[in-house]
Design an enzyme around this catalytic site. Structure first.
Site, short mmCIF file in Angstrom:
data_model
loop_
_atom_site.label_atom_id
_atom_site.label_comp_id
_atom_site.label_asym_id
_atom_site.label_seq_id
_atom_site.Cartn_x
_atom_site.Cartn_y
_atom_site.Cartn_z
N HIS A 163 1.09 -1.03 -0.43
CA HIS A 163 -0.14 -0.11 0.46
C HIS A 163 1.20 1.30 0.35
O HIS A 163 2.10 1.33 0.25
CB HIS A 163 -0.74 -0.11 0.92
CG HIS A 163 0.10 -0.22 2.57
ND1 HIS A 163 0.56 1.71 2.93
CD2 HIS A 163 0.05 -1.05 3.57
CE1 HIS A 163 0.62 0.90 4.41
NE2 HIS A 163 0.91 0.32 4.14
N CYS A 179 2.75 -5.14 6.77
CA CYS A 179 2.72 -5.03 5.76
C CYS A 179 3.80 -4.26 5.28
O CYS A 179 4.85 -3.52 5.74
CB CYS A 179 1.76 -3.39 5.48
SG CYS A 179 0.12 -4.48 5.81
#
Length: 203
Positions: A163, A179
């Site tokens: 992301h 992440c």
């Protein structure tokens, strides 16, 4: 513009920013905590880390990592803090600097794939994140305070994503709960090329 005018505008901007911070609602203050410097590693000598990252930030071939480039291929090199992308027809190759998980315990390696693409993602901390950081909000909608930035590629592993981030200090550092983060302009580009089914390998 004269120096006096520049000073006035700078002072006015500072005062407006200060007033906005004082008047900020509780949620805004909580989201600031999510995006604060405390969520990013601190280095005694940042130049050592930069040198190490640059030395390992190199182009790679896809063949040692994938059997083919069907649907495109994304390689996340956690040690060098870089994301590589090859298009299915191999006409496009991209290399992006990235943020990586804060600790080895939060790090996952192996094969997965993109299962969902979201522009303007919302964010909810995982139960373990809230356990570690009870002051964090339970939900942040799309926008400049969102830790997922402008775009997110959801992986088949629960809670794992590639992301963007609005906090550019995080790129090139250990700063995530698992992440992989990219500059917003880079995730926007990768988002446009990757598809549901794009294969992903984290090493």
């Amino acid at each position: 513009m004269s120096n006096d005018g520049l000073k006035f505008n700078t002072r006015r901007g500072f005062l407006a920013g200060s007033a906005a911070m004082i008047a900020a609602p509780a949620l805004a203050q909580e989201t600031a905590a999510v995006n604060s410097a405390s969520t990013t590693e601190s280095e005694r000598d940042l130049s050592e880390v930069v040198r190490r990252n640059i030395s390992s930030f190199r182009t790679l071939d896809w063949q040692p990592y994938f059997n083919n480039t069907r649907n495109g291929a994304i390689l996340v090199d956690i040690d060098s803090r870089a994301v590589h992308y090859w298009s299915e027809d191999e006409s496009i190759y991209k290399l992006y600097p990235s943020s990586v998980p804060l600790t080895q315990e939060l790090t996952r390696r192996g094969r997965t794939e993109v299962i969902r693409k979201v522009e303007g993602p919302s964010w909810r901390p995982t139960p373990s994140m809230l356990e570690r950081n009870p002051e964090w909000p339970e939900y942040i909608g799309p926008g400049p305070d969102n830790p997922l930035g402008t775009h997110a590629l959801y992986l088949s592993w629960t809670y794992y994503r590639i992301h963007g981030t609005h906090d550019t200090r995080k790129i090139g550092r250990r700063s995530s709960n698992g992440c992989i983060g990219l500059y917003n302009e880079h995730i926007s580009e990768l988002f446009s090329m990757a598809k549901v089914g794009t294969q992903v390998l984290l090493i």
